[in-house]
Each structure stands twice: as C-alpha cells, then as structure tokens.
Design an enzyme around this catalytic site. Structure first.
Site, mmCIF file in Angstrom:
data_model
loop_
_atom_site.group_PDB
_atom_site.id
_atom_site.type_symbol
_atom_site.label_atom_id
_atom_site.label_comp_id
_atom_site.label_asym_id
_atom_site.label_seq_id
_atom_site.Cartn_x
_atom_site.Cartn_y
_atom_site.Cartn_z
ATOM 1 N N PRO A 1 -5.486 1.335 0.390
ATOM 2 C CA PRO A 1 -6.451 1.523 1.457
ATOM 3 C C PRO A 1 -6.036 2.433 2.590
ATOM 4 O O PRO A 1 -5.204 2.089 3.405
ATOM 5 C CB PRO A 1 -6.648 0.091 1.991
ATOM 6 C CG PRO A 1 -5.440 -0.663 1.566
ATOM 7 C CD PRO A 1 -4.642 0.182 0.661
ATOM 8 N N GLU A 2 -6.646 3.590 2.654
ATOM 9 C CA GLU A 2 -6.691 4.356 3.889
ATOM 10 C C GLU A 2 -8.131 4.243 4.381
ATOM 11 O O GLU A 2 -8.912 3.464 3.843
ATOM 12 C CB GLU A 2 -6.282 5.813 3.641
ATOM 13 C CG GLU A 2 -4.840 5.942 3.106
ATOM 14 C CD GLU A 2 -4.375 7.370 2.947
ATOM 15 O OE1 GLU A 2 -4.782 8.213 3.761
ATOM 16 O OE2 GLU A 2 -3.616 7.647 2.020
ATOM 17 N N HIS B 1 -2.277 -14.332 -6.209
ATOM 18 C CA HIS B 1 -2.227 -13.737 -4.875
ATOM 19 C C HIS B 1 -3.563 -13.820 -4.150
ATOM 20 O O HIS B 1 -3.821 -13.034 -3.242
ATOM 21 C CB HIS B 1 -1.740 -12.295 -4.966
ATOM 22 C CG HIS B 1 -0.396 -12.162 -5.608
ATOM 23 N ND1 HIS B 1 0.744 -12.707 -5.057
ATOM 24 C CD2 HIS B 1 -0.005 -11.608 -6.778
ATOM 25 C CE1 HIS B 1 1.779 -12.447 -5.855
ATOM 26 N NE2 HIS B 1 1.347 -11.788 -6.903
ATOM 27 N N ARG C 1 1.366 -7.844 -2.165
ATOM 28 C CA ARG C 1 2.525 -7.544 -1.307
ATOM 29 C C ARG C 1 2.474 -8.241 0.036
ATOM 30 O O ARG C 1 3.452 -8.222 0.768
ATOM 31 C CB ARG C 1 2.648 -6.020 -1.105
ATOM 32 C CG ARG C 1 3.123 -5.315 -2.351
ATOM 33 C CD ARG C 1 3.182 -3.826 -2.145
ATOM 34 N NE ARG C 1 4.336 -3.412 -1.371
ATOM 35 C CZ ARG C 1 4.611 -2.148 -1.087
ATOM 36 N NH1 ARG C 1 3.789 -1.195 -1.489
ATOM 37 N NH2 ARG C 1 5.675 -1.842 -0.402
ATOM 38 N N ARG D 1 4.200 18.277 21.659
ATOM 39 C CA ARG D 1 4.941 17.423 20.717
ATOM 40 C C ARG D 1 5.754 18.256 19.744
ATOM 41 O O ARG D 1 5.279 19.235 19.197
ATOM 42 C CB ARG D 1 3.977 16.524 19.933
ATOM 43 C CG ARG D 1 3.334 15.463 20.789
ATOM 44 C CD ARG D 1 2.407 14.592 19.959
ATOM 45 N NE ARG D 1 1.722 13.630 20.802
ATOM 46 C CZ ARG D 1 2.191 12.408 21.064
ATOM 47 N NH1 ARG D 1 3.327 12.011 20.500
ATOM 48 N NH2 ARG D 1 1.543 11.597 21.843
#
Length: 287
Positions: free
Chosen positions: A2-3, A104, A123, A166
């Site tokens: 997932p992004e 899970h 995870r 930056r």
DNA sequence: AGGATACCCTGACCGC
DNA sequence: TGCGGTCAGGGTATCC
C-alpha cells in the site's frame, strides 16, 4: 502493497460495503498491531454506524456516528478482505487461501446482514487508532503529514518552497511524509523517472522547470495507478484488492537491467540503494 | 536541525 | 526438502 494509490483503491472497494453500514461488532484477535489499540476500541466501535470512508495520505479514515473516526494504516502487508455471509467457511480452492491467511486476521468488522470485513496483516506493521472526528488532524499519525499529492495543494510553488535549501537527495525528500504525504518507494522512483530527475540530486538544486515536471509526474503516476486499481474493483468484493493493479505499468521499479522506456533513450535501468532502500533509475535520461 | 541508520515482523524467493 | 541468506511497497526511535 500500500502506497497512496493502493489505499485509495481499498477505500473505493470498501465504500460500497461500509458507507452507511452498521458495525454490529468489532472483533479484536489481539491487543495491538504496530501500536497498542486504543482503550476500549471494540466497545467504542461496536453498534456504531459508518458515515463516509475517507483517506489521508496512506491512512484509511472510517468516521463513525459516535463522533470518532477510525484511522487505519495497512503497513506493508495489510489487506482488507470482504467476505459475504458464509463465504469464509466454504470449501474449494478459495478455502485454502482463507485458512492460510486467517492466521493473520487481526481485526474483523462484523456488519449487519452477516458480512465481514477482515483486516489481515502478516507483518503487523499496520495500525488502528481512534480520534475525535472534529480534531482528526491532531491524531498522532496525521499531525505531521505534509501535502496531499492529489488535489490543489501540490503545485510547483508549494513544492519549490518545500525543497528549497535542502541538501537531501530527491529520493529521500519525496519519501518524507512530512513534505508530501502518500508517496512510497515505488511511486517516488516512477515519478522521478517520468520527470527525468536523478534520485541523487540534492533537493534544493532543482530548477523551476524540473519542479514543474515533477509535480505533473507525481500527479500523473498516482492518477494512472488509481485508475488501474479501479479497473479491478469489481473483483474486490470477492477477494482483497491485492490483484496487482499497476505493476505492469512500472517503467523503472523492479526493472533492473531492462532498457529504459523513455522514447529515444538508450539507457539501462539501474538499481542503487539510498537510505537503505532500492532506487531504480536511468542514468541517461535522469539528470 | 536535519539526515542516515537500526529496527519492528513475517513471508517469499534464491542458491546450495 | 531443507536451510540460510536476502529482500520487501512503511514508519519511528535514535544516533550523529
């Protein structure tokens, strides 16, 4: 998985099931994921009705009629699996997957009518929190998030301000959720390639023209990925949205050694490691 | 202050 | 077939 595009795909897939739905019970199979669940989570969610699903960066927002909003993060391996009544117990090819994954299944939304929505996360890098809806942005997970990359907040002037001065490499700058919120390793690589900007470039060194190209690249790659996810939404109700929407459209991610897809470019996609993560790029057309 | 690194956890995959 | 090593799309704590 997932992004931002994947979370948006999950949101769109869940909305027909959850928008306006009554959560009869929230079943917790453990006391935490990445973080401990908030106190009395099951009691505060049970017997509440969902308003309209939302999303902030990679967080799925589930507002309830109690005035609180669930803030859910899928981590790296989280899935939301929609099961119709009785589906989980059926035999056949599907059964194997369900039983294997059930290990899970950490949180289960039991909806009216017998439907179940399962938050599965091997995870356990995912998270689930509750926050008063009228102070949503004060939630720890959301408080320091940067610009939402879709919509009007991300424009060349805003990005120029964020990057100015930056020295951090562009790869790290775009991964920093405090600047732009929602990009992950894949879409950072893809956006930099589309904009022809090298991932090693100091953030403050970009020319205005490059920043403009990057804004367009970020919007385009996210929109295309969401569209690709949307095309598989019809399957979502039966499975889990992990069908792999967009990977066939990757131009550089996980394509080390492949010819650069930029028209007229004779480069080869290379891999390097930046702050511990793989970067895929073309040294010929990304400068 | 800001940037790099270590780490949380399990599963998949590769070479031997 | 088993085993060890490596890697994974995220985020945070800690160190420099």
């Amino acid at each position: 998985m997932p992004e931002l595009p994947e979370v948006e795909t999950v949101r769109r897939g869940l909305a027909p099931h959850l928008d306006g739905a009554l959560i009869e019970a929230l079943v917790l199979n453990r006391a935490d994921l990445r973080f401990p669940f908030p106190p009395d989570l099951a009691r505060r969610v049970g017997a509440r009705r969902v308003l309209t699903l939302g999303r902030r960066a990679k967080y799925l927002l589930i507002p309830l009629d109690s005035g609180e909003t669930m803030i859910l993060h899928l981590g790296m391996s989280g899935r939301m699996i929609v099961e119709r009544d009785g589906e989980a117990g059926q035999t056949g090819a599907f059964h194997h997957d369900v039983t294997r994954l059930a290990q899970h299944d950490h949180v289960i939304f039991r909806l009216e009518g017998g439907k179940r929505i399962v938050f599965n996360d091997p995870r356990r890098f995912g998270s689930l929190d509750l926050q008063p809806s009228d102070r949503l942005e004060e939630a720890p997970a959301l408080a320091s998030l940067g610009l939402e990359p879709l919509g009007n907040a991300l424009h060349p002037g805003a990005l120029a301000t964020l990057l100015a001065g930056r020295r951090t490499p562009m790869k790290a700058a775009l991964l920093d959720q405090r600047l732009i919120a929602g990009l992950g390793n894949i879409y950072v690589c893809e956006a930099l390639h589309r904009a022809h900007v090298a991932p090693t470039r100091p953030a403050g060194s970009l020319k205005r023209r490059e920043i403009e190209a990057l804004v367009i690249a970020i919007r385009d790659v996210l929109a295309e990925a969401i569209d690709a996810g949307g095309s598989t939404l019809r399957d979502f109700r039966h499975e889990d949205g992990s069908l792999g929407y967009f990977q066939h459209a990757f131009r550089v991610y996980d394509r080390e050694g492949a010819p650069c897809p930029t028209p007229g470019c004779r480069g080869i996609v290379r891999r390097l490691v930046q702050s511990g993560r793989s970067t895929f790029h073309c040294v010929e057309c990304q400068r």
